[in-house]
Design a protein around this motif. Sequence first.
Motif, PDB file in Angstrom:
ATOM      1  N   TYR A   1       1.049  -1.150   0.071  1.00 32.72           N
ATOM      2  CA  TYR A   1      -0.076   0.052   0.157  1.00 32.72           C
ATOM      3  C   TYR A   1       0.873   1.260   0.067  1.00 32.72           C
ATOM      4  CZ  TYR A   1      -3.217  -3.642   1.465  1.00 32.72           C
ATOM      5  OH  TYR A   1      -3.880  -4.861   1.667  1.00 32.72           O
ATOM      6  N   GLY A   2       0.696   2.124  -1.037  1.00 39.98           N
ATOM      7  CA  GLY A   2       1.623   3.191  -1.021  1.00 39.98           C
ATOM      8  C   GLY A   2       0.931   4.686  -1.578  1.00 39.98           C
ATOM      9  N   TYR A   3       1.458   5.734  -1.215  1.00 46.01           N
ATOM     10  CA  TYR A   3       1.064   7.140  -1.320  1.00 46.01           C
ATOM     11  C   TYR A   3       2.313   7.654  -2.072  1.00 46.01           C
ATOM     12  CZ  TYR A   3      -0.705  11.819  -0.127  1.00 46.01           C
ATOM     13  OH  TYR A   3      -0.771  13.218  -0.274  1.00 46.01           O
ATOM     14  N   THR A   4       1.946   8.159  -3.277  1.00 44.90           N
ATOM     15  CA  THR A   4       3.209   8.591  -4.369  1.00 44.90           C
ATOM     16  C   THR A   4       3.038  10.166  -4.454  1.00 44.90           C
ATOM     17  OG1 THR A   4       3.006   6.519  -5.577  1.00 44.90           O
ATOM     18  CG2 THR A   4       3.994   8.283  -6.573  1.00 44.90           C
ATOM     19  N   SER A   5       4.330  10.693  -4.316  1.00 47.60           N
ATOM     20  CA  SER A   5       4.374  12.238  -4.285  1.00 47.60           C
ATOM     21  C   SER A   5       3.907  12.842  -5.454  1.00 47.60           C
ATOM     22  CB  SER A   5       5.855  12.395  -3.889  1.00 47.60           C
ATOM     23  OG  SER A   5       6.732  11.957  -5.149  1.00 47.60           O
ATOM     24  N   ASN A   6       4.337  12.519  -6.696  1.00 46.80           N
ATOM     25  CA  ASN A   6       4.152  13.317  -7.914  1.00 46.80           C
ATOM     26  C   ASN A   6       2.585  13.167  -8.599  1.00 46.80           C
ATOM     27  OD1 ASN A   6       4.520  10.695  -8.758  1.00 46.80           O
ATOM     28  ND2 ASN A   6       5.637  11.383 -10.636  1.00 46.80           N
ATOM     29  N   THR A   7       2.046  12.183  -8.053  1.00 46.72           N
ATOM     30  CA  THR A   7       0.555  11.768  -8.642  1.00 46.72           C
ATOM     31  C   THR A   7      -0.272  12.223  -7.470  1.00 46.72           C
ATOM     32  OG1 THR A   7       0.548   9.699  -8.131  1.00 46.72           O
ATOM     33  CG2 THR A   7       1.269  10.470 -10.542  1.00 46.72           C
ATOM     34  N   GLY A   8      -0.116  11.777  -6.265  1.00 44.09           N
ATOM     35  CA  GLY A   8      -1.027  11.910  -5.276  1.00 44.09           C
ATOM     36  C   GLY A   8      -1.828  10.766  -5.020  1.00 44.09           C
ATOM     37  N   VAL A   9      -1.399   9.487  -5.824  1.00 50.68           N
ATOM     38  CA  VAL A   9      -2.177   8.507  -5.845  1.00 50.68           C
ATOM     39  C   VAL A   9      -1.855   7.525  -4.680  1.00 50.68           C
ATOM     40  CG1 VAL A   9      -2.263   6.116  -7.048  1.00 50.68           C
ATOM     41  CG2 VAL A   9      -2.285   8.379  -8.473  1.00 50.68           C
ATOM     42  N   ILE A  10      -2.991   7.220  -3.969  1.00 49.71           N
ATOM     43  CA  ILE A  10      -2.825   6.218  -3.017  1.00 49.71           C
ATOM     44  C   ILE A  10      -3.293   4.611  -3.506  1.00 49.71           C
ATOM     45  CG2 ILE A  10      -4.077   5.547  -0.609  1.00 49.71           C
ATOM     46  CD1 ILE A  10      -4.220   8.435  -0.348  1.00 49.71           C
ATOM     47  N   TYR A  11      -2.723   3.740  -3.369  1.00 47.86           N
ATOM     48  CA  TYR A  11      -2.867   2.405  -4.048  1.00 47.86           C
ATOM     49  C   TYR A  11      -2.854   1.475  -3.248  1.00 47.86           C
ATOM     50  CZ  TYR A  11       2.224   1.945  -4.042  1.00 47.86           C
ATOM     51  OH  TYR A  11       3.392   1.669  -3.881  1.00 47.86           O
ATOM     52  N   GLY A  12      -3.679   0.328  -3.604  1.00 44.02           N
ATOM     53  CA  GLY A  12      -3.515  -0.867  -2.805  1.00 44.02           C
ATOM     54  C   GLY A  12      -3.076  -2.150  -3.436  1.00 44.02           C
ATOM     55  N   GLN A  13      -3.561  -3.253  -2.981  1.00 46.38           N
ATOM     56  CA  GLN A  13      -2.887  -4.508  -3.327  1.00 46.38           C
ATOM     57  C   GLN A  13      -2.873  -4.664  -5.044  1.00 46.38           C
ATOM     58  OE1 GLN A  13      -1.296  -6.935  -2.231  1.00 46.38           O
ATOM     59  NE2 GLN A  13      -1.255  -8.545  -3.671  1.00 46.38           N
TER      60      GLN A  13
ATOM     61  N   PHE B   1      -7.267   9.037  -5.124  1.00 46.41           N
ATOM     62  CA  PHE B   1      -6.462  10.134  -5.384  1.00 46.41           C
ATOM     63  C   PHE B   1      -6.367  11.274  -4.194  1.00 46.41           C
ATOM     64  CE2 PHE B   1      -7.343   8.693  -9.478  1.00 46.41           C
ATOM     65  CZ  PHE B   1      -6.257   8.533 -10.130  1.00 46.41           C
ATOM     66  N   GLY B   2      -5.338  11.635  -3.754  1.00 47.96           N
ATOM     67  CA  GLY B   2      -4.865  12.140  -2.623  1.00 47.96           C
ATOM     68  C   GLY B   2      -4.436  13.618  -3.086  1.00 47.96           C
ATOM     69  N   GLN B   3      -3.643  14.218  -2.173  1.00 49.58           N
ATOM     70  CA  GLN B   3      -2.765  15.494  -2.585  1.00 49.58           C
ATOM     71  C   GLN B   3      -1.359  15.103  -2.920  1.00 49.58           C
ATOM     72  OE1 GLN B   3      -2.767  18.400   0.615  1.00 49.58           O
ATOM     73  NE2 GLN B   3      -4.917  17.778   1.148  1.00 49.58           N
ATOM     74  N   THR B   4      -0.715  15.936  -3.929  1.00 46.70           N
ATOM     75  CA  THR B   4       0.812  15.582  -4.112  1.00 46.70           C
ATOM     76  C   THR B   4       1.581  16.123  -2.892  1.00 46.70           C
ATOM     77  OG1 THR B   4       0.881  17.586  -5.405  1.00 46.70           O
ATOM     78  CG2 THR B   4       0.090  15.564  -6.566  1.00 46.70           C
ATOM     79  N   PHE B   5       2.588  15.661  -2.765  1.00 44.60           N
ATOM     80  CA  PHE B   5       3.619  16.136  -1.602  1.00 44.60           C
ATOM     81  C   PHE B   5       4.986  16.401  -2.270  1.00 44.60           C
ATOM     82  CE2 PHE B   5       3.254  11.572  -1.018  1.00 44.60           C
ATOM     83  CZ  PHE B   5       4.588  11.100  -1.144  1.00 44.60           C
ATOM     84  N   THR B   6       5.670  17.072  -1.508  1.00 42.27           N
ATOM     85  CA  THR B   6       6.978  17.563  -2.164  1.00 42.27           C
ATOM     86  C   THR B   6       7.925  17.945  -1.081  1.00 42.27           C
ATOM     87  OG1 THR B   6       8.244  18.888  -3.673  1.00 42.27           O
ATOM     88  CG2 THR B   6       6.611  20.025  -2.556  1.00 42.27           C
ATOM     89  N   THR B   7       9.254  18.542  -1.207  1.00 40.51           N
ATOM     90  CA  THR B   7      10.212  19.059  -0.242  1.00 40.51           C
ATOM     91  C   THR B   7       9.662  19.523   0.910  1.00 40.51           C
ATOM     92  OG1 THR B   7      11.908  19.064  -2.184  1.00 40.51           O
ATOM     93  CG2 THR B   7      12.201  20.130   0.205  1.00 40.51           C
TER      94      THR B   7
END
Length: 392
Positions: A97-109, A116-122
């Motif tokens: 399970y992960g949350y990716t910075s450049n897309t804001g995607v939260i994915y599962g198995q 879709f969440g918020q993007t994150f950065t430095t």
Amino acid sequence: MESEDLELYDIGGAMEEEKRPGELLAVGRSDEIAGDYLTVKHTGPDNGERFFQAENPAPRNRIAYNFEALIKHAGEKGEITIGFSKEHGREKGVEHYGYTSNTGVIYGQDDQDVVFGQTFTTNDIVGCGIDGVSHDIFFSKNGERVGSIRRQLSHPLYPTIALHNPNEEVSVNFGQMGFSFDFEKFEASLRDKKDMEIEKISLSRSISQGLVKTYLHHYGYEDSFRAFTLAASKVPPTDVAQEAGFDEYELHLRKHLRELIMTAEIDAASAELENRFPQLIEVGSEVYFVLVCQNIIELVRKGARAEANTYAKEKNLEDLRDSYQLKKLFDGCKALLECETVDAADLLGETHKARVADFINEAVLATNPQYNPTSLEQVLRQVGATCALYRC
């Protein structure tokens, strides 16, 4: 009785606490982890995934778990993933399970479920946690929840960081400092939710009274058992056990043994057992070992440590050690004899006496050819087994 059933002899303290995540390990390369084992950096120059996991999985005996990651540098493309995964796994078919910075995607198995969440950065702080009530994996950004996804499998999950491009750098907080996300408030809300669910459970009077009677009968509280049963059933005391379907097997003896142990009359308890169940008190039996240890404990409690040491030698305490899996009890007695009272302080308390009384009570019950665990015991064992399986 089998040694593995002697739960009271995780003596010397509480049950061993689960190991928790405390540092990161590389799956593959190891030269990109800082000396604190909490900071990882993609040193490049090549692109490609760098995969890091905590050395221990998230604990499963808690109502919730959380860790956070400070994005120290988003790198050239900002493609950082924060989440959980099964040990040494990111390949297809492995729980993650992960949350990716450049897309804001939260994915599962298997990446089948996407939110879709918020993007994150430095300089952003990304949190990842497990809700033990809803079974969700949840994510936060700078203290605010941004999304969650339902957990699908039941493997232990390891906090995981995946870096993909040069100069990406992340520092992880496993609880060594305060969280940006108000995790304590979140935990409290989950406990309130569980409490409300429990309060909604309704038991009929007959069931609740039956549970109380079963408990009192099983543990040998004879007077309370008879008084409660009489008040609940309004039948004469002589008919109580038969009317309720209880086998009074050695109820009076079990009550008397409990009283003797709680009043530190260990020799008298041993004599009672020798008279009625000599096979239980034979040298080499677990009951014999437990009562020898309890005599030592009572002597130390009275300040007679020299007498306790003499008694231990007379009973060949050292020779008994290899015959039992009750290692913590043995070690605790040795600590008391050697004046290391801090290491074995719990042995001197009333709670330990009650555990010993329960153990002797179980030993006597087990001599009954008709003995089966009571309904209350069965319920408790089933709950314990279910909880253990659920946590796994």
